[in-house]
Design a protein around this motif. Sequence first.
Motif, PDB file in Angstrom:
ATOM      1  N   ARG A 124       0.921  -0.819  -0.585  1.00 14.26           N
ATOM      2  CA  ARG A 124       0.583   0.055  -0.397  1.00 14.26           C
ATOM      3  C   ARG A 124       0.662   1.508   0.070  1.00 14.26           C
ATOM      4  NH1 ARG A 124      -3.142  -3.659   3.320  1.00 14.26           N
ATOM      5  NH2 ARG A 124      -2.311  -2.242   5.090  1.00 14.26           N
ATOM      6  N   LEU A 125       1.980   1.269   0.611  1.00 12.58           N
ATOM      7  CA  LEU A 125       3.224   2.203   0.976  1.00 12.58           C
ATOM      8  C   LEU A 125       3.445   2.128  -0.557  1.00 12.58           C
ATOM      9  CD1 LEU A 125       4.565   2.275   4.140  1.00 12.58           C
ATOM     10  CD2 LEU A 125       2.464   3.728   3.979  1.00 12.58           C
ATOM     11  N   LEU A 126       3.994   1.442  -1.260  1.00 12.12           N
ATOM     12  CA  LEU A 126       4.533   1.314  -2.641  1.00 12.12           C
ATOM     13  C   LEU A 126       3.188   1.399  -3.364  1.00 12.12           C
ATOM     14  CD1 LEU A 126       6.726  -2.029  -3.345  1.00 12.12           C
ATOM     15  CD2 LEU A 126       4.681  -0.718  -4.903  1.00 12.12           C
ATOM     16  N   ALA A 127       2.010   1.589  -2.912  1.00 17.81           N
ATOM     17  CA  ALA A 127       1.583   2.111  -4.443  1.00 17.81           C
ATOM     18  C   ALA A 127       1.041   3.392  -4.554  1.00 17.81           C
ATOM     19  CB  ALA A 127      -0.055   1.065  -4.740  1.00 17.81           C
ATOM     20  N   SER A 128       1.485   4.544  -3.069  1.00 17.59           N
ATOM     21  CA  SER A 128       1.220   5.728  -2.538  1.00 17.59           C
ATOM     22  C   SER A 128       2.460   7.106  -3.374  1.00 17.59           C
ATOM     23  CB  SER A 128       0.991   5.456  -1.155  1.00 17.59           C
ATOM     24  OG  SER A 128       2.040   5.670  -0.842  1.00 17.59           O
ATOM     25  N   GLY A 129       3.492   5.140  -3.790  1.00 20.42           N
ATOM     26  CA  GLY A 129       4.893   6.653  -4.306  1.00 20.42           C
ATOM     27  C   GLY A 129       5.828   6.372  -3.517  1.00 20.42           C
TER      28      GLY A 129
ATOM     29  N   ILE B 218       6.792  -9.716  -2.649  1.00 21.17           N
ATOM     30  CA  ILE B 218       6.094  -8.563  -2.960  1.00 21.17           C
ATOM     31  C   ILE B 218       6.027  -9.067  -4.485  1.00 21.17           C
ATOM     32  CG2 ILE B 218       4.496  -7.428  -3.385  1.00 21.17           C
ATOM     33  CD1 ILE B 218       5.138  -5.774  -1.196  1.00 21.17           C
ATOM     34  N   LEU B 219       6.812  -8.958  -5.173  1.00 19.41           N
ATOM     35  CA  LEU B 219       6.876  -9.707  -6.642  1.00 19.41           C
ATOM     36  C   LEU B 219       6.827 -10.597  -7.520  1.00 19.41           C
ATOM     37  CD1 LEU B 219       9.199  -6.611  -7.798  1.00 19.41           C
ATOM     38  CD2 LEU B 219       6.774  -5.957  -7.547  1.00 19.41           C
ATOM     39  N   SER B 220       7.700 -11.399  -6.518  1.00 22.32           N
ATOM     40  CA  SER B 220       7.452 -12.563  -6.965  1.00 22.32           C
ATOM     41  C   SER B 220       6.378 -13.257  -6.435  1.00 22.32           C
ATOM     42  CB  SER B 220       8.619 -13.214  -5.724  1.00 22.32           C
ATOM     43  OG  SER B 220       8.291 -14.756  -6.411  1.00 22.32           O
ATOM     44  N   LYS B 221       5.694 -12.909  -5.440  1.00 20.19           N
ATOM     45  CA  LYS B 221       3.961 -13.204  -5.046  1.00 20.19           C
ATOM     46  C   LYS B 221       3.208 -13.093  -5.820  1.00 20.19           C
ATOM     47  CE  LYS B 221       5.149 -14.447  -0.368  1.00 20.19           C
ATOM     48  NZ  LYS B 221       4.646 -14.394   1.311  1.00 20.19           N
ATOM     49  N   LEU B 222       3.089 -11.903  -6.456  1.00 24.36           N
ATOM     50  CA  LEU B 222       1.943 -11.684  -7.373  1.00 24.36           C
ATOM     51  C   LEU B 222       2.621 -11.826  -8.643  1.00 24.36           C
ATOM     52  CD1 LEU B 222       1.367  -7.715  -6.453  1.00 24.36           C
ATOM     53  CD2 LEU B 222      -0.044  -9.892  -5.522  1.00 24.36           C
ATOM     54  N   ARG B 223       3.931 -12.094  -8.758  1.00 20.05           N
ATOM     55  CA  ARG B 223       3.909 -12.913 -10.985  1.00 20.05           C
ATOM     56  C   ARG B 223       3.826 -11.776 -11.419  1.00 20.05           C
ATOM     57  NH1 ARG B 223       1.472 -17.208  -8.787  1.00 20.05           N
ATOM     58  NH2 ARG B 223      -0.714 -17.158 -10.614  1.00 20.05           N
ATOM     59  N   VAL B 224       5.275 -10.541 -10.829  1.00 20.13           N
ATOM     60  CA  VAL B 224       4.558  -9.146 -11.453  1.00 20.13           C
ATOM     61  C   VAL B 224       6.341  -9.104 -11.826  1.00 20.13           C
ATOM     62  CG1 VAL B 224       2.362  -8.566 -11.209  1.00 20.13           C
ATOM     63  CG2 VAL B 224       4.374  -7.895 -10.138  1.00 20.13           C
ATOM     64  N   GLY B 225       6.379  -7.797 -12.672  1.00 21.32           N
ATOM     65  CA  GLY B 225       7.863  -7.477 -13.184  1.00 21.32           C
ATOM     66  C   GLY B 225       8.205  -6.439 -12.250  1.00 21.32           C
TER      67      GLY B 225
ATOM     68  N   ALA C  97       2.650  -3.956  -9.848  1.00 28.27           N
ATOM     69  CA  ALA C  97       2.665  -4.805  -8.580  1.00 28.27           C
ATOM     70  C   ALA C  97       1.573  -3.684  -7.835  1.00 28.27           C
ATOM     71  CB  ALA C  97       3.329  -4.824  -6.890  1.00 28.27           C
ATOM     72  N   ALA C  98       1.963  -2.404  -7.534  1.00 27.84           N
ATOM     73  CA  ALA C  98       0.383  -1.954  -7.007  1.00 27.84           C
ATOM     74  C   ALA C  98      -0.462  -1.606  -7.740  1.00 27.84           C
ATOM     75  CB  ALA C  98       1.209   0.013  -7.263  1.00 27.84           C
ATOM     76  N   SER C  99      -0.578  -1.777  -8.912  1.00 28.19           N
ATOM     77  CA  SER C  99      -1.715  -1.668 -10.004  1.00 28.19           C
ATOM     78  C   SER C  99      -2.959  -2.507  -9.326  1.00 28.19           C
ATOM     79  CB  SER C  99      -2.198  -1.733 -11.551  1.00 28.19           C
ATOM     80  OG  SER C  99      -1.099  -3.489 -11.657  1.00 28.19           O
ATOM     81  N   CYS C 100      -2.313  -4.021  -8.528  1.00 29.44           N
ATOM     82  CA  CYS C 100      -3.049  -4.580  -7.974  1.00 29.44           C
ATOM     83  C   CYS C 100      -3.734  -4.391  -6.513  1.00 29.44           C
ATOM     84  CB  CYS C 100      -1.930  -6.388  -7.189  1.00 29.44           C
ATOM     85  SG  CYS C 100      -1.451  -7.449  -8.515  1.00 29.44           S
ATOM     86  N   ILE C 101      -3.615  -3.348  -5.989  1.00 32.47           N
ATOM     87  CA  ILE C 101      -4.430  -2.820  -5.201  1.00 32.47           C
ATOM     88  C   ILE C 101      -5.737  -2.557  -5.391  1.00 32.47           C
ATOM     89  CG2 ILE C 101      -4.489  -0.748  -3.490  1.00 32.47           C
ATOM     90  CD1 ILE C 101      -2.427  -2.391  -2.213  1.00 32.47           C
ATOM     91  N   ALA C 102      -5.959  -2.092  -6.810  1.00 29.71           N
ATOM     92  CA  ALA C 102      -7.197  -1.623  -7.137  1.00 29.71           C
ATOM     93  C   ALA C 102      -8.359  -3.589  -7.362  1.00 29.71           C
ATOM     94  CB  ALA C 102      -7.437  -1.463  -8.166  1.00 29.71           C
ATOM     95  N   TYR C 103      -7.331  -4.068  -7.281  1.00 29.73           N
ATOM     96  CA  TYR C 103      -8.899  -5.657  -6.976  1.00 29.73           C
ATOM     97  C   TYR C 103      -8.594  -6.005  -5.713  1.00 29.73           C
ATOM     98  CZ  TYR C 103      -7.831  -4.133 -12.216  1.00 29.73           C
ATOM     99  OH  TYR C 103      -7.655  -3.843 -13.517  1.00 29.73           O
TER     100      TYR C 103
END
Length: 211
Positions: free
Chosen positions: A163-168, A192-199, A204-210
């Motif tokens: 959440r903090l990462l997503a806030s910038g 976090i990147l590994s578990k969300l399987r994003v690069g 990763a921050a975009s996953c917050i929306a869902y």
Amino acid sequence: MTRLIIIEPTRLRADFIASALSNEKGFDVVASVTDLEQVSDHAGHVDVALLSMGFPNGEALETLWGMVTNDPCIRVVAIGVSDSEGAILQAIEAGASGYVLESDSFDKLIRVVRSVSDHAAYAAPHIVAALMRRLRDRTGMQNTLPNLGRYDSLTDREQEILRLLASGLSNRAISAQLFIEYGTVKNHVHNILSKLRVGSRKEAASCIAYA
């Protein structure tokens, strides 16, 4: 008048670039900084940032992502050492509008800065081709919603950091806010990147929306 900030780890290079650009018509160099922590002091007061990728531990990419997240109007020209597709794509995906090599001429730097200041992205033809390949590779993924189970796999601490990462916030800023070691934050972000399987942090921050 285009307001510029120079972000470069060595004072000599920062001052040289600032002095050279100050002599160019239409440019106003607002600041030149060698400490990434000082970048936020100039938020909202510049139009284009020239950001060296030479800062250690990937902190330049974190700063780049934080700048464009917190100020969508700012344009960033990344100045890098490597001409590899991977390095350039990383910078572009983090939010750079242009990429210039340290080995390029000053004239090219001027052209790129003028281009991005006019709200036009700049990329060499082979990088455009690489971006198209990357987009094609991801097409299937973009047509489906993220797997919400992956977010649920994060620990409470990892969700808090996301959440903090997503806030910038940068890793260093997160470390200060949560009173934990900088290295610990880096490990959490990696997990976090590994578990969300994003690069990237942006994905990763975009996953917050869902979530």
